[in-house]
Design a protein around this motif. Sequence first.
Motif, PDB file in Angstrom:
ATOM      1  N   ALA A 125      -4.413  -1.932   2.893  1.00 52.95           N
ATOM      2  CA  ALA A 125      -5.213  -2.331   1.787  1.00 52.95           C
ATOM      3  C   ALA A 125      -3.274  -1.038   1.570  1.00 52.95           C
ATOM      4  CB  ALA A 125      -6.396  -1.848   1.326  1.00 52.95           C
ATOM      5  N   GLU A 126      -3.684   0.330   2.172  1.00 52.03           N
ATOM      6  CA  GLU A 126      -3.068   1.164   2.064  1.00 52.03           C
ATOM      7  C   GLU A 126      -1.711   1.224   2.031  1.00 52.03           C
ATOM      8  OE1 GLU A 126      -2.112   5.257   3.604  1.00 52.03           O
ATOM      9  OE2 GLU A 126      -3.955   5.504   3.664  1.00 52.03           O
ATOM     10  N   ALA A 127      -1.565   0.502   3.224  1.00 51.45           N
ATOM     11  CA  ALA A 127      -0.020  -0.452   3.331  1.00 51.45           C
ATOM     12  C   ALA A 127       0.502  -1.779   1.939  1.00 51.45           C
ATOM     13  CB  ALA A 127       0.038  -0.992   4.343  1.00 51.45           C
ATOM     14  N   ARG A 128      -0.275  -2.128   1.726  1.00 52.55           N
ATOM     15  CA  ARG A 128      -0.082  -3.083   0.405  1.00 52.55           C
ATOM     16  C   ARG A 128       0.683  -2.609  -0.066  1.00 52.55           C
ATOM     17  NH1 ARG A 128      -3.720  -7.725   2.345  1.00 52.55           N
ATOM     18  NH2 ARG A 128      -3.197  -8.587   4.184  1.00 52.55           N
ATOM     19  N   HIS A 129      -0.563  -1.465  -0.962  1.00 48.66           N
ATOM     20  CA  HIS A 129       0.216  -0.763  -2.007  1.00 48.66           C
ATOM     21  C   HIS A 129       1.248  -0.098  -1.640  1.00 48.66           C
ATOM     22  CE1 HIS A 129      -1.304   2.250  -5.700  1.00 48.66           C
ATOM     23  NE2 HIS A 129      -1.067   2.522  -4.737  1.00 48.66           N
ATOM     24  N   GLU A 130       1.721   0.803  -1.070  1.00 46.57           N
ATOM     25  CA  GLU A 130       2.453   1.252  -0.127  1.00 46.57           C
ATOM     26  C   GLU A 130       3.624   0.717  -0.634  1.00 46.57           C
ATOM     27  OE1 GLU A 130       5.287   4.767  -0.260  1.00 46.57           O
ATOM     28  OE2 GLU A 130       2.809   4.922  -0.410  1.00 46.57           O
ATOM     29  N   ALA A 131       3.188  -0.785   0.073  1.00 47.85           N
ATOM     30  CA  ALA A 131       4.666  -1.321   0.052  1.00 47.85           C
ATOM     31  C   ALA A 131       5.143  -2.094  -1.547  1.00 47.85           C
ATOM     32  CB  ALA A 131       4.592  -3.111   0.551  1.00 47.85           C
ATOM     33  N   ALA A 132       4.003  -2.383  -2.341  1.00 47.74           N
ATOM     34  CA  ALA A 132       4.088  -2.178  -3.209  1.00 47.74           C
ATOM     35  C   ALA A 132       5.135  -1.887  -4.795  1.00 47.74           C
ATOM     36  CB  ALA A 132       2.906  -3.263  -4.280  1.00 47.74           C
ATOM     37  N   ARG A 133       4.223  -0.471  -4.174  1.00 47.78           N
ATOM     38  CA  ARG A 133       5.078   0.874  -5.148  1.00 47.78           C
ATOM     39  C   ARG A 133       6.035   1.030  -4.581  1.00 47.78           C
ATOM     40  NH1 ARG A 133       6.411   5.274  -3.752  1.00 47.78           N
ATOM     41  NH2 ARG A 133       6.183   5.750  -1.554  1.00 47.78           N
ATOM     42  N   LEU A 134       6.805   0.769  -3.659  1.00 47.98           N
ATOM     43  CA  LEU A 134       8.198   0.697  -2.959  1.00 47.98           C
ATOM     44  C   LEU A 134       8.919  -0.236  -3.481  1.00 47.98           C
ATOM     45  CD1 LEU A 134       7.805   1.867   0.783  1.00 47.98           C
ATOM     46  CD2 LEU A 134       8.768   2.873  -0.968  1.00 47.98           C
ATOM     47  N   ARG A 135       8.168  -1.393  -3.877  1.00 51.22           N
ATOM     48  CA  ARG A 135       8.410  -2.331  -3.901  1.00 51.22           C
ATOM     49  C   ARG A 135       9.090  -2.593  -6.024  1.00 51.22           C
ATOM     50  NH1 ARG A 135       6.165  -6.356  -2.061  1.00 51.22           N
ATOM     51  NH2 ARG A 135       4.591  -5.995  -3.227  1.00 51.22           N
ATOM     52  N   GLN A 136       8.106  -2.284  -6.322  1.00 59.99           N
ATOM     53  CA  GLN A 136       8.226  -1.632  -8.010  1.00 59.99           C
ATOM     54  C   GLN A 136       9.887  -0.413  -8.113  1.00 59.99           C
ATOM     55  OE1 GLN A 136       6.143  -3.409 -10.401  1.00 59.99           O
ATOM     56  NE2 GLN A 136       7.613  -1.789 -12.088  1.00 59.99           N
ATOM     57  N   GLU A 137       9.503   0.817  -7.248  1.00 62.29           N
ATOM     58  CA  GLU A 137      10.358   1.462  -6.934  1.00 62.29           C
ATOM     59  C   GLU A 137      12.007   0.906  -7.575  1.00 62.29           C
ATOM     60  OE1 GLU A 137       9.845   4.514  -5.008  1.00 62.29           O
ATOM     61  OE2 GLU A 137       7.986   5.506  -5.989  1.00 62.29           O
ATOM     62  N   ALA A 138      11.876  -0.254  -6.342  1.00 60.12           N
ATOM     63  CA  ALA A 138      13.268  -0.749  -5.778  1.00 60.12           C
ATOM     64  C   ALA A 138      13.530  -1.524  -6.929  1.00 60.12           C
ATOM     65  CB  ALA A 138      13.089  -1.376  -4.015  1.00 60.12           C
ATOM     66  N   GLN A 139      12.764  -2.301  -7.539  1.00 56.89           N
ATOM     67  CA  GLN A 139      13.072  -3.030  -8.691  1.00 56.89           C
ATOM     68  C   GLN A 139      13.649  -2.422 -10.293  1.00 56.89           C
ATOM     69  OE1 GLN A 139       9.675  -5.050  -9.541  1.00 56.89           O
ATOM     70  NE2 GLN A 139      10.066  -6.925  -8.461  1.00 56.89           N
ATOM     71  N   GLU A 140      12.722  -0.928 -10.337  1.00 59.68           N
ATOM     72  CA  GLU A 140      12.999  -0.322 -11.159  1.00 59.68           C
ATOM     73  C   GLU A 140      14.353   0.752 -11.007  1.00 59.68           C
ATOM     74  OE1 GLU A 140      10.021   3.211 -11.423  1.00 59.68           O
ATOM     75  OE2 GLU A 140       8.684   1.213 -12.333  1.00 59.68           O
ATOM     76  N   GLN A 141      15.313   0.734  -9.766  1.00 55.65           N
ATOM     77  CA  GLN A 141      16.390   1.658  -8.896  1.00 55.65           C
ATOM     78  C   GLN A 141      17.685   0.381 -10.295  1.00 55.65           C
ATOM     79  OE1 GLN A 141      16.272   3.135  -5.330  1.00 55.65           O
ATOM     80  NE2 GLN A 141      15.255   5.168  -5.830  1.00 55.65           N
TER      81      GLN A 141
END
Length: 182
Positions: free
Chosen positions: A83-99
């Motif tokens: 669950a933590e890895a999925r959350h981290e992946a979602a956060r990284l994906r969001q950051e990548a989209q923002e970047q």
Amino acid sequence: MIANLVQLAAEEEQNPLVPPGPELLVGAIAFAIVFFFFWKKLLPNINKVLEERREAIEGGIEKAEAAQTEAQSVLEQYKAQLAEARHEAARLRQEAQEQGATLIAEMRAEGQRQREEIVAAGHAQIEADRKAAAQSLRQDVGQLATDLAGKLVGESLEDHARQSRTIDRFLDDLEEKAEAAR
């Protein structure tokens, strides 16, 4: 005496279910010896093996329960990590989209700036070309007008200062008429 016993035994009718007394006594003694041997020697070993087997089974059950508890704990940890890895992946994906969105906006702004520079440079080049063409045309038209005027007047208008003034006056008149027509 033994002969008497044998004769007596032969005379009596024997019941096949009831053994004779001496055989019964010998059998009881033999049974007691075998029972004593089993009770003293074999029964403790059998009980010891059965107890070891019971302890092994109970220990195996306890170990299995402990292993199951540990496996459940590991499973919960794994689920938490997943669950933590999925959350981290979602956060990284969001950051990548923002970047990516920021980068796209920056690239669009840079492209717009470059386009404006190119358009401005193109306008400047067109203006310079227009001025050069107007100057060249002015000279050519002036030369043609001077030649034509010289032929009409019948004298040469070779004086350069007079020629320039005449040409400038003629072209100014043409520009004023063109502006007035607009």
